[in-house]
Motif scaffolding. Structure first.
Motif, PDB file in Angstrom:
ATOM      1  N   ILE A 223       0.829  -1.210   0.000  1.00  0.00           N
ATOM      2  CA  ILE A 223       0.000   0.000   0.000  1.00  0.00           C
ATOM      3  C   ILE A 223       0.860   1.256   0.000  1.00  0.00           C
ATOM      4  O   ILE A 223       0.568   2.217  -0.723  1.00  0.00           O
ATOM      5  N   CYS A 224       1.924   1.279   0.785  1.00  0.00           N
ATOM      6  CA  CYS A 224       2.787   2.463   0.868  1.00  0.00           C
ATOM      7  C   CYS A 224       4.214   2.033   1.179  1.00  0.00           C
ATOM      8  O   CYS A 224       4.450   0.972   1.779  1.00  0.00           O
ATOM      9  N   VAL A 225       5.160   2.887   0.770  1.00  0.00           N
ATOM     10  CA  VAL A 225       6.593   2.651   1.003  1.00  0.00           C
ATOM     11  C   VAL A 225       7.225   3.984   1.380  1.00  0.00           C
ATOM     12  O   VAL A 225       6.862   5.033   0.821  1.00  0.00           O
ATOM     13  N   VAL A 263      -2.238  -0.624   6.303  1.00  0.00           N
ATOM     14  CA  VAL A 263      -1.470   0.586   6.593  1.00  0.00           C
ATOM     15  C   VAL A 263      -1.604   1.484   5.367  1.00  0.00           C
ATOM     16  O   VAL A 263      -1.019   1.230   4.316  1.00  0.00           O
ATOM     17  N   LYS A 264      -2.393   2.542   5.503  1.00  0.00           N
ATOM     18  CA  LYS A 264      -2.719   3.385   4.338  1.00  0.00           C
ATOM     19  C   LYS A 264      -1.575   4.313   3.954  1.00  0.00           C
ATOM     20  O   LYS A 264      -1.289   4.517   2.771  1.00  0.00           O
ATOM     21  N   SER A 277      -3.857   4.187   9.442  1.00  0.00           N
ATOM     22  CA  SER A 277      -4.617   3.115   8.801  1.00  0.00           C
ATOM     23  C   SER A 277      -5.963   3.638   8.342  1.00  0.00           C
ATOM     24  O   SER A 277      -6.397   4.727   8.730  1.00  0.00           O
ATOM     25  N   SER A 278      -6.651   2.838   7.564  1.00  0.00           N
ATOM     26  CA  SER A 278      -7.965   3.229   7.053  1.00  0.00           C
ATOM     27  C   SER A 278      -9.010   3.265   8.157  1.00  0.00           C
ATOM     28  O   SER A 278     -10.083   3.857   7.983  1.00  0.00           O
ATOM     29  N   ILE A 304      -8.766   7.521   6.981  1.00  0.00           N
ATOM     30  CA  ILE A 304      -7.602   8.301   6.544  1.00  0.00           C
ATOM     31  C   ILE A 304      -7.178   7.846   5.151  1.00  0.00           C
ATOM     32  O   ILE A 304      -7.127   6.652   4.852  1.00  0.00           O
ATOM     33  N   THR A 305      -6.839   8.821   4.314  1.00  0.00           N
ATOM     34  CA  THR A 305      -6.403   8.537   2.936  1.00  0.00           C
ATOM     35  C   THR A 305      -4.948   8.946   2.681  1.00  0.00           C
ATOM     36  O   THR A 305      -4.276   8.349   1.855  1.00  0.00           O
TER      37      THR A 305
END
Length: 490
Positions: A223-225, A263-264, A277-278, A304-305
């Motif tokens: 999802i994210c790095v 984990v957004k 997190s969402s 959360i976005t």
């Protein structure tokens, strides 16, 4: 952005965007090695979900699904403007390293570069990815190069100095269908590496090699790095885990379950890691070489976005509020004194003259000066004797004669077409000014004119002149004349 010391880090602010159109701010304070997170602000400017947030210096920008970018001034906690140059969802918003420009990309297939401060668009690429949606944008730490990915499956390198495309790399042969869905694109802090992440794969590219340096595959969707160092990354997964990888060995160093849901987004500063997190959870972590410790957590109550870190600028607001009344009064006095120093007076009088009267006096003076100058340039003519005036009258009378003579020539030459050239020569010679002619020439011309006048009189008196036509008598007059003749005969 935020500079934190390892011993006593300065406070910073966590800003998150939500699906519910909110922007929320949380201030992180360190009090005797105990961290606290307090909400500082909440605003709802967007009309749809917030998709991206970026902050640098005192600027804060947010882009959303309402096709607009909102700008905020963190010094005074005020919304400073709104940009509506996109026609579809704004996918990414990012600042240049020195906060000179703001870059935005959208589903409408365009990329825009906006100058910070006046917020004017300096460059607007209309079809950077063949008119398809632009997913994400990343700017090099030097601010001279940028990378972008889009729905066309091509990674494009942009020269920001010249404002044009430098390279294009087709991702389809390697990523296949996932090439059109690349949404994670990051530069390393030193700018020597960058990574692409999609689905369960991370490709790390080297600028020196101009190709892939290493590859990482995971069990869950990425999802994210986030880069922690040049050779260390943190990966947020859909299953709620966070994994840390050493890029030199491509081996995970630390694994931890951070959230119950995916984990957004995440952000890192020094040894502190912030994850969201969402579900609405925001957590603050301290990362060590083989350990991840949670310091504080907060639930914002919304989905959360996106997330960003910013330095609070409340000190500037306090400085404006702390200004004493005495300083303000002194400034007002200075301004008033400066205004009183300008005085308009007449020479010798103490009364102030109105502007209109002074302008009229100036105009009168100008007229007098002009009249004096004209009199100096053209002095009055001296009185002359009566004899001289009579001579002038004679010369004027003589000067009128050539004009009459020219008329006579035109009458006689109407029947002769060949005499036009001669007539022009005579007219030009006769129309010369009398001042240039000698006295002998003048007398000869006067004699010629007298002779011509005599000839005209003789022609009028001679029999060659055609008799005047008799008027026709009416019928009544003729009948009256006949009756008179008959009476006489009788």
């Amino acid at each position: 952005m935020v500079c934190l010391d390892s011993n006593m880090p300065d406070p910073f602010e966590i800003i998150v965007g939500t699906y519910e159109q909110y922007l929320l701010g949380y201030k992180v304070n360190n009090i005797v090695n105990e961290y606290k997170m307090e909400r500082t602000f909440a605003t709802r400017s967007h009309l749809n979900s917030v998709r991206s947030i970026a902050s640098n210096k005192h600027y804060l920008a947010s882009g959303g699904a309402d096709d607009s970018v909102y700008l905020y001034d963190m010094r005074y906690r005020v919304e400073s403007g709104r940009l509506i140059h996109h026609n579809n969802t704004v996918n990414c918003v990012t600042f240049s390293p020195e906060a000179s420009h703001l870059f935005t990309c959208s589903n409408d297939g365009t990329i825009a570069a906006i100058r910070c401060g006046n917020w004017q668009i300096e460059k607007h690429w209309q079809k950077p990815h063949k008119g398809l949606a632009v997913n994400t944008l990343a700017i090099h730490p030097t601010g001279k190069i940028a990378l972008s990915t889009g729905a066309d499956g091509i990674l494009r390198t942009w020269n920001l100095v010249k404002g044009r495309q430098a390279y294009a790399t087709n991702l389809a042969p390697r990523l296949k269908l996932d090439a059109a869905n690349v949404t994670v694109l990051k530069w390393s802090p030193n700018g020597e590496k960058y990574l692409l992440a999609v689905n369960q794969r991370i490709d790390i590219y080297s600028v020196e090699l101009a190709g892939i340096d290493s590859e990482i595959k995971l069990d869950s969707k990425i999802i994210c790095v986030e880069f922690l160092r040049d050779d260390l990354i943190a990966v947020g997964l859909e299953n709620g885990q966070i994994k840390f990888y050493d890029l030199e060995t491509s081996v995970p160093t630390v694994e931890a379950i951070a959230h119950d849901i995916r984990v957004k987004c995440m952000a890192f500063k020094d040894d502190l890691l912030v994850t969201a997190s969402s579900s609405g959870e925001i957590k603050l972590w301290r990362y060590s070489r083989h350990k991840l410790d949670m310091l504080q957590s907060v639930n914002c109550g919304a989905r959360i976005t996106c997330l960003s870190l910013a330095m609070p600028c409340a000190n500037l607001v306090r400085d404006t509020e702390v200004k004493s009344e005495e300083e303000l009064e002194e400034k007002e006095k200075r301004k008033f004194r400066l205004r009183q120093e300008v005085i308009v007076e007449q020479e010798g009088d103490w009364e102030v003259t109105p502007i209109e009267d002074s302008q009229k006096d100036k105009k009168k003076k100008k007229k007098k000066r002009r009249s004096m100058e004209d009199s100096e340039s053209n002095p009055p003519a001296r009185k002359k004797n009566k004899a001289i005036l009579k001579k002038k009258k004679r010369e004027d009378d003589a000067g009128e004669i050539p004009t009459k003579r020219s008329k006579l020539w035109t009458v006689e030459d109407t029947n002769n077409n060949n005499s036009n050239e001669k007539r022009k020569e005579t007219d030009e010679s006769e129309n010369l000014p009398l001042k240039k002619m000698k006295s002998s020439e003048k007398s000869s011309k006067v004699n010629v004119m007298r002779k011509l006048k005599k000839k005209l009189r003789q022609l009028e008196e001679s029999d060659d002149v055609p008799p005047k036509k008799k008027k026709k008598k009416t019928v009544a007059e003729e009948s009256g004349a006949i009756l008179k003749k008959k009476k006489k005969k009788q």
